[in-house]
Design a protein around this motif. Structure first.
Motif, PDB file in Angstrom:
ATOM      1  N   THR A 135       0.854  -1.199   0.000  1.00  0.00           N
ATOM      2  CA  THR A 135       0.000   0.000   0.000  1.00  0.00           C
ATOM      3  C   THR A 135       0.886   1.244   0.000  1.00  0.00           C
ATOM      4  O   THR A 135       2.098   1.159   0.212  1.00  0.00           O
ATOM      5  N   LEU A 190      -0.839  10.074   7.257  1.00  0.00           N
ATOM      6  CA  LEU A 190      -1.751   8.932   7.377  1.00  0.00           C
ATOM      7  C   LEU A 190      -2.257   8.779   8.814  1.00  0.00           C
ATOM      8  O   LEU A 190      -3.434   8.513   9.045  1.00  0.00           O
ATOM      9  N   THR A 194      -7.921   9.562   8.083  1.00  0.00           N
ATOM     10  CA  THR A 194      -9.142   8.814   8.412  1.00  0.00           C
ATOM     11  C   THR A 194      -8.777   7.522   9.146  1.00  0.00           C
ATOM     12  O   THR A 194      -7.610   7.131   9.186  1.00  0.00           O
ATOM     13  N   ALA A 195      -9.794   6.866   9.687  1.00  0.00           N
ATOM     14  CA  ALA A 195      -9.564   5.603  10.404  1.00  0.00           C
ATOM     15  C   ALA A 195      -8.903   4.597   9.462  1.00  0.00           C
ATOM     16  O   ALA A 195      -7.994   3.857   9.854  1.00  0.00           O
ATOM     17  N   GLU A 196      -9.315   4.607   8.210  1.00  0.00           N
ATOM     18  CA  GLU A 196      -8.748   3.658   7.252  1.00  0.00           C
ATOM     19  C   GLU A 196      -7.271   3.964   6.988  1.00  0.00           C
ATOM     20  O   GLU A 196      -6.438   3.060   6.884  1.00  0.00           O
ATOM     21  N   GLN A 197      -6.956   5.248   6.892  1.00  0.00           N
ATOM     22  CA  GLN A 197      -5.550   5.631   6.678  1.00  0.00           C
ATOM     23  C   GLN A 197      -4.695   5.250   7.892  1.00  0.00           C
ATOM     24  O   GLN A 197      -3.570   4.794   7.740  1.00  0.00           O
ATOM     25  N   ARG A 198      -5.242   5.432   9.079  1.00  0.00           N
ATOM     26  CA  ARG A 198      -4.492   5.029  10.286  1.00  0.00           C
ATOM     27  C   ARG A 198      -4.251   3.524  10.292  1.00  0.00           C
ATOM     28  O   ARG A 198      -3.173   3.063  10.648  1.00  0.00           O
ATOM     29  N   ARG A 199      -5.251   2.793   9.869  1.00  0.00           N
ATOM     30  CA  ARG A 199      -5.085   1.328   9.790  1.00  0.00           C
ATOM     31  C   ARG A 199      -3.988   0.952   8.801  1.00  0.00           C
ATOM     32  O   ARG A 199      -3.180   0.066   9.054  1.00  0.00           O
ATOM     33  N   MET A 200      -3.972   1.650   7.664  1.00  0.00           N
ATOM     34  CA  MET A 200      -2.922   1.400   6.658  1.00  0.00           C
ATOM     35  C   MET A 200      -1.536   1.656   7.244  1.00  0.00           C
ATOM     36  O   MET A 200      -0.599   0.884   7.031  1.00  0.00           O
ATOM     37  N   GLN A 202      -0.639   1.611  10.410  1.00  0.00           N
ATOM     38  CA  GLN A 202      -0.311   0.591  11.416  1.00  0.00           C
ATOM     39  C   GLN A 202       0.094  -0.719  10.730  1.00  0.00           C
ATOM     40  O   GLN A 202       1.064  -1.379  11.128  1.00  0.00           O
ATOM     41  N   ASP A 203      -0.632  -1.074   9.693  1.00  0.00           N
ATOM     42  CA  ASP A 203      -0.350  -2.317   8.976  1.00  0.00           C
ATOM     43  C   ASP A 203       1.051  -2.276   8.343  1.00  0.00           C
ATOM     44  O   ASP A 203       1.792  -3.258   8.373  1.00  0.00           O
TER      45      ASP A 203
END
Ligand SMILES: [Fe+2]
Ligand SMILES: [Fe+2]
Length: 330
Positions: A135, A190, A194-200, A202-203
């Protein structure tokens, strides 16, 4: 990008035998001890030369192969600004590779020979570049962690006893620090998104953390050639010490991002004044180094293709140089 304490074999080296040879080696070591730089025209022991050829060529290959995982993202960078920055960074890495091939050539091998070793799969390069970039957050994590680890490794190399290597490292280190910041800035955007960007974000940290720690090479106790490299002042700081420094500066950076380092054993040890951290999976490291990481085959394939497709550029440059030399002679 980086160098790694790979400690590959350099083959059998003939020991000094005669009194004259021993005196020459002692004089060489005395120079090193007195912090006098060794230059290409100076006499040097065969083991010193071969250790440097191995290390500098692995370093050069790492810079060149390191362009590939990021190159995948040039067309997909989210904005024009990000695209321009990423392109500049990848060009820097190409430059690092070229300075280092030149430094290595001062020791004997030609650039064509070094490139041939890489393409034939006989040369090693940093294990980190055999992991995929899944990503956009991976581009942030690479700059932050991989270039961050590279700086940690390379700053002491500016004081390496071999002049051409040490001098190449000065500019490289300046550029690496820009690389590290651009990566951290991507992570910041990131982490504040957004929550999705934070997840990215962290991943990406989850996947790059351990491979980044492996970049410092095997633990000191298993690092067979380290002692000799330290004595020759090719290497100034041990693998474990560099790794510890990296962990100590990176943990607070992760905290500032609000991200969690994927290590349940990570905690501040106030007695040592350092972070303790968990065991590295050395089996994975050796697997990747041996050519069986997730992307080893793909990376070499890509390099071979680029080399073949660039043949006309090399031929044209050589023909042009020849034409100019002929004109000058006339
Ligand atoms: Fe670099
Ligand atoms: Fe870099």
């Amino acid at each position: 990008m980086y160098t790694q304490g790979l400690d590959g074999q350099i083959g059998p080296v003939r020991e000094a035998e005669t009194a004259e040879e021993k005196a020459r080696e002692a004089a060489f070591q005395a120079k090193i001890d007195a912090e006098i730089r060794i230059e290409p025209s100076d006499w040097m022991p065969e083991g010193y030369r071969r250790t440097l050829i191995r290390q500098i060529s692995q370093h050069a290959h790492s810079e060149i192969v390191g362009m590939l995982p990021e190159g995948n993202w040039v067309t997909r960078a989210p904005t024009l600004r990000r695209k321009a920055i990423l392109l500049a960074k990848i060009q820097d890495e190409a430059g690092h590779g070229l300075y280092l091939y030149s430094a290595c050539e001062t020791l004997g091998p030609t650039r064509a020979e070094l490139v041939e070793q890489l393409l034939a799969g006989r040369a090693k390069y940093s294990s980190i570049f055999n992991y995929p970039t899944l990503t956009w957050a991976d581009i942030g994590a690479i700059g932050w962690l991989v270039d961050g680890a590279a700086i940690m490794n390379q700053v002491p190399l500016q004081r390496c006893s071999y002049g051409p290597y040490a001098r190449a490292m000065v500019r490289i280190c300046k550029e690496e620090s820009f690389h590290q910041r651009q990566g951290y800035e991507i992570m910041m955007a990131l982490a504040n998104g957004t929550a999705e960007q934070r997840r990215m974000a962290q991943d990406a940290l989850d996947r790059w953390w351990w491979p980044a720690l492996m970049m410092f090479g095997p633990p000191d106790k298993d690092s067979v050639h380290s002692a000799q490299s330290m004595k020759w002042k090719i290497k100034r700081v041990s693998n474990d010490e560099l790794r510890q420094r990296f962990v100590d500066v990176t943990v607070p950076q992760a905290e500032r991002l609000g991200l969690t380092i994927p290590d349940p054993h990570l905690r501040w040890n106030s007695e040592r004044g350092h972070y303790d951290f968990g065991e590295i999976d050395w089996e994975e490291f050796h697997r990747v180094i041996a050519g069986n990481g997730p992307c080893n085959r793909e990376r070499l394939e890509q390099r071979r293709r680029a080399h073949a497709e660039g043949a006309w550029v090399r031929e044209a440059a050589a023909a042009y140089a020849e034409k100019r030399a002929r004109r000058r002679a006339a």
